[in-house]
Structures are given as C-alpha cells and as structure tokens.
Motif scaffolding. Structure first.
Motif, PDB file in Angstrom:
ATOM      1  N   SER A 197      31.707  41.861  18.084  1.00 27.96           N
ATOM      2  CA  SER A 197      31.216  43.234  17.970  1.00 27.96           C
ATOM      3  C   SER A 197      30.147  43.339  16.885  1.00 27.96           C
ATOM      4  CB  SER A 197      32.384  44.180  17.659  1.00 27.96           C
ATOM      5  OG  SER A 197      31.940  45.501  17.533  1.00 27.96           O
ATOM      6  N   HIS A 198      30.370  42.619  15.791  1.00 30.51           N
ATOM      7  CA  HIS A 198      29.395  42.620  14.689  1.00 30.51           C
ATOM      8  C   HIS A 198      28.071  42.033  15.145  1.00 30.51           C
ATOM      9  CE1 HIS A 198      27.498  40.971  11.021  1.00 30.51           C
ATOM     10  NE2 HIS A 198      27.959  42.066  10.456  1.00 30.51           N
ATOM     11  N   ASN A 237      26.340  44.481  17.500  1.00 32.60           N
ATOM     12  CA  ASN A 237      25.850  45.617  16.728  1.00 32.60           C
ATOM     13  C   ASN A 237      24.562  45.245  15.995  1.00 32.60           C
ATOM     14  OD1 ASN A 237      26.379  48.395  15.716  1.00 32.60           O
ATOM     15  ND2 ASN A 237      26.459  47.341  13.754  1.00 32.60           N
ATOM     16  N   ILE A 264      21.010  47.014  16.899  1.00 29.59           N
ATOM     17  CA  ILE A 264      20.395  47.817  15.837  1.00 29.59           C
ATOM     18  C   ILE A 264      18.963  47.358  15.573  1.00 29.59           C
ATOM     19  CG2 ILE A 264      20.412  48.185  13.342  1.00 29.59           C
ATOM     20  CD1 ILE A 264      22.188  50.103  14.691  1.00 29.59           C
ATOM     21  N   TRP A 304      24.455  49.961  22.889  1.00 31.78           N
ATOM     22  CA  TRP A 304      24.979  50.077  21.520  1.00 31.78           C
ATOM     23  C   TRP A 304      26.186  51.014  21.481  1.00 31.78           C
ATOM     24  CZ3 TRP A 304      24.111  54.319  17.822  1.00 31.78           C
ATOM     25  CH2 TRP A 304      24.581  54.022  16.534  1.00 31.78           C
ATOM     26  N   ASN A 363      29.171  49.241  23.055  1.00 33.54           N
ATOM     27  CA  ASN A 363      29.734  48.295  22.086  1.00 33.54           C
ATOM     28  C   ASN A 363      30.523  49.031  21.010  1.00 33.54           C
ATOM     29  OD1 ASN A 363      29.881  45.577  20.732  1.00 33.54           O
ATOM     30  ND2 ASN A 363      28.696  46.643  19.164  1.00 33.54           N
ATOM     31  N   GLY A 364      29.992  50.183  20.567  1.00 39.65           N
ATOM     32  CA  GLY A 364      30.684  50.970  19.551  1.00 39.65           C
ATOM     33  C   GLY A 364      32.013  51.526  20.047  1.00 39.65           C
ATOM     34  N   TYR A 396      34.478  48.761  20.090  1.00 39.20           N
ATOM     35  CA  TYR A 396      34.828  48.460  18.695  1.00 39.20           C
ATOM     36  C   TYR A 396      35.852  49.455  18.156  1.00 39.20           C
ATOM     37  CZ  TYR A 396      34.245  48.640  13.612  1.00 39.20           C
ATOM     38  OH  TYR A 396      34.469  48.692  12.264  1.00 39.20           O
ATOM     39  N   VAL A 436      30.071  53.958  10.240  1.00 42.76           N
ATOM     40  CA  VAL A 436      30.742  53.949  11.543  1.00 42.76           C
ATOM     41  C   VAL A 436      31.094  55.353  12.017  1.00 42.76           C
ATOM     42  CG1 VAL A 436      32.808  53.187  12.790  1.00 42.76           C
ATOM     43  CG2 VAL A 436      31.656  51.634  11.207  1.00 42.76           C
ATOM     44  N   ALA A 444      26.648  56.823  12.625  1.00 45.06           N
ATOM     45  CA  ALA A 444      26.544  56.442  14.041  1.00 45.06           C
ATOM     46  C   ALA A 444      26.717  57.641  14.976  1.00 45.06           C
ATOM     47  CB  ALA A 444      27.551  55.343  14.366  1.00 45.06           C
TER      48      ALA A 444
END
Length: 312
Positions: A74-75, A78, A82, A133, A136-137, A140, A197, A201
C-alpha cells in the motif's frame, strides 16, 4: 509628473536574486530555530519536560508490533500515485495548449443523459490516477481497521500532544529522539500520519471531486453551500502539503537509520539488511520510468480504451 527611474541596483532584478534571498532567509530562520531549541533544552524546565515526555505516546496494550507486507504494498502504490498525481496536476494547472483531448464513451455501466464533456488528456490522466489512489486508500483503511494497525496512526491518549512538542524541540535542536518505528512511531510522526491519512487525503478527494465533471451541475443548494471557488482555493495548498510531507518524510527516513527504516517500509522486517533498500531502489526506478512514460505518445493508446482521443 513623470515617475522617477528605479534606484534599485540592476542585479536585484536578475532571475537568481529572489531565489537566493529566499534561500538565505530560510537558512537564517533555521539557524535561529536551532539555536532557540538548544537554549530551551539547556533550561531546567524544558529538560525535565523532555525527560517526562521523551517522545512516544502511550499505545493500547493490544497494538500490533511491526508492519505487515500489505502495508508495504500500500505504501508503494501510495508513493507511486502521489508522485504522478502531483506531476499531472501541475500539468493541468499550467499547460495552456494540451497535446490531446479525451471524451468518455457514453456506453456500458456509466451512462449519462447529457453528452460527455471533452477534457484534456492531462486532466484524464490526473483523474484516472485519482481513482486508483482512492481505491488504494480504501483498501488501506479497511485493512488498517481490520488488523488493528490503526492504533499506530490514530491518537488514543492525550499525552500524544506533550510528547509531540517534546519531539519537535528535539528535532529542532538537532539532538533527535530515539526511533523505533517497528514498535511505536514518535508522537509527531503519529500526528503527521493521522493528519495526512484522515484529514489531508479526504480534503484532497472532496475538493478534487467538486472540481471534476462528476459533481452534479444541477444542484443549486449543494453548489451554493460548497462553491467550486472554495474547492479551488483549498486543492492546490493541499497538494503543497503532500509535497512537503513527502520531502520531510524521505529526509527523516534516510537520516534516522536508513536501512532499518527501508526494511520496515519495503521488506516487512526489522533488520538492517540491504533488502529493503533494494526494494526501495526498484520502486524508485519504476516511478521514474512512469514519470517519463506519462506522455501523450504513451497515454493516447491507454486513454482510447476508455473513450475517444483527439488532438483538438
């Protein structure tokens, strides 16, 4: 009366003058901050305060230790999204003559009564990255709360604030706190991750959504309550926040035990081998490649799978 000619020296109008002045001013301000922090640490009260609040807030007893592999993935995603979102966002903001346009095919699951609007290829790329994105968030956040990892990035006790002040003083004095991110982030990290987060975001998503074509145009009350001008005023500063966060984050990762930190973030272990660095280097190569491939020549074939692409 005719205005008198400027008496300022010619070199003050040189293109390098303002950047140099800003850089010198920043160095002076940083020097003052460091000296002030060192003086504060020499006082009895602040010294006792740091001893009482060394920097790590209290965590719930059942907080998991370590970073799982899904968090590493996930990192990476991200980081990948980004970088490209910022790149494409700057292109949308400053490009006056787009090199291509895209229009959605009004077919399939997503259909609208009106004719889809044509947008620049840069904006299509930016919005597509935004969707990925956000996806993915969401994954996460779901895994964060289902595994208990949220306890590492959400404040659960009020002592996080004095600990954060202590960490800020320690960083500013260049005598940094002991780090053990595998077990417990320091309080300033915890607050920074929480703000990024759960505040920055969502604000980026809400402001971006307000400016996108997906926002309902025929909703006068909603649009009056949340005008597009307000979203535009917030969206770019939020992007600046993300850029600043990434710069500080990378700097601290590399200066507070690079190999161990990179193993935490990319290899899901607490060792000091070069495995995490190897994964990090590979991630950088992928991102750099994507940066240079994000050009109309390569974007047009992909965009054409989702709509019609034209040059004007």
């Amino acid at each position: 009366m005719p205005s008198s000619p400027s008496t300022a020296p010619a070199w003050t109008k040189a293109p390098w003058f303002k950047p140099v002045v800003i850089a010198v001013a920043a160095i002076v301000v940083l020097a003052i901050v460091v000296l002030l922090a060192k003086w504060l640490r020499s006082t009895t009260g602040v010294s006792q305060f740091i001893a009482t609040y060394p920097g790590h807030a209290t965590l719930p007893g059942d907080t998991p230790t370590g970073l799982p592999a899904w968090l590493n993935w996930s990192h990476f995603f991200n980081m990948f999204f980004i970088v490209l979102i910022v790149r494409s966002g700057l292109q949308v903001r400053y490009t006056t003559r787009p090199q291509g346009y895209w229009k959605r095919n009004n077919k399939g699951l997503v259909k609208t009564k009106g004719q889809p609007k044509k947008i620049s290829l840069d904006l299509w790329f930016h919005l597509s990255l935004d969707v990925l994105w956000v996806l993915n968030g969401l994954i996460y956040v779901i895994l964060l709360f289902s595994t208990g990892q949220w306890k590492r990035v959400v404040p659960t006790s009020w002592d996080v604030f004095p600990h954060a002040v202590s960490v800020a003083i320690q960083y500013a004095s260049l005598d940094w706190p002991l780090e053990d991110g595998w077990v417990n982030y320091n309080a300033l990290q915890l607050l920074a991750y929480f703000v990024t987060v759960f505040i920055a975001a969502p604000l980026a998503i809400l402001t971006g959504l307000r400016m996108s074509g997906a926002w309902p145009a025929k909703a006068p009350r909603l649009n009056k309550a949340y005008p597009i001008e307000a979203a535009r005023r917030m969206h770019f500063p939020i992007a600046i926040y993300f850029v600043a966060f990434v710069i500080v984050h990378v700097f601290l990762v590399l200066t507070t035990g690079a190999l161990r930190n990179l193993n935490h973030m990319f290899a899901a272990n607490d060792g000091e081998s070069w495995l995490g660095f190897a994964f990090f280097a590979a991630a950088v190569v992928v991102i750099v490649a994507a940066w240079f491939l994000a050009r109309p020549l390569f974007l047009r074939p992909v965009a054409s799978l989702m709509g019609s692409v034209t040059r004007n």
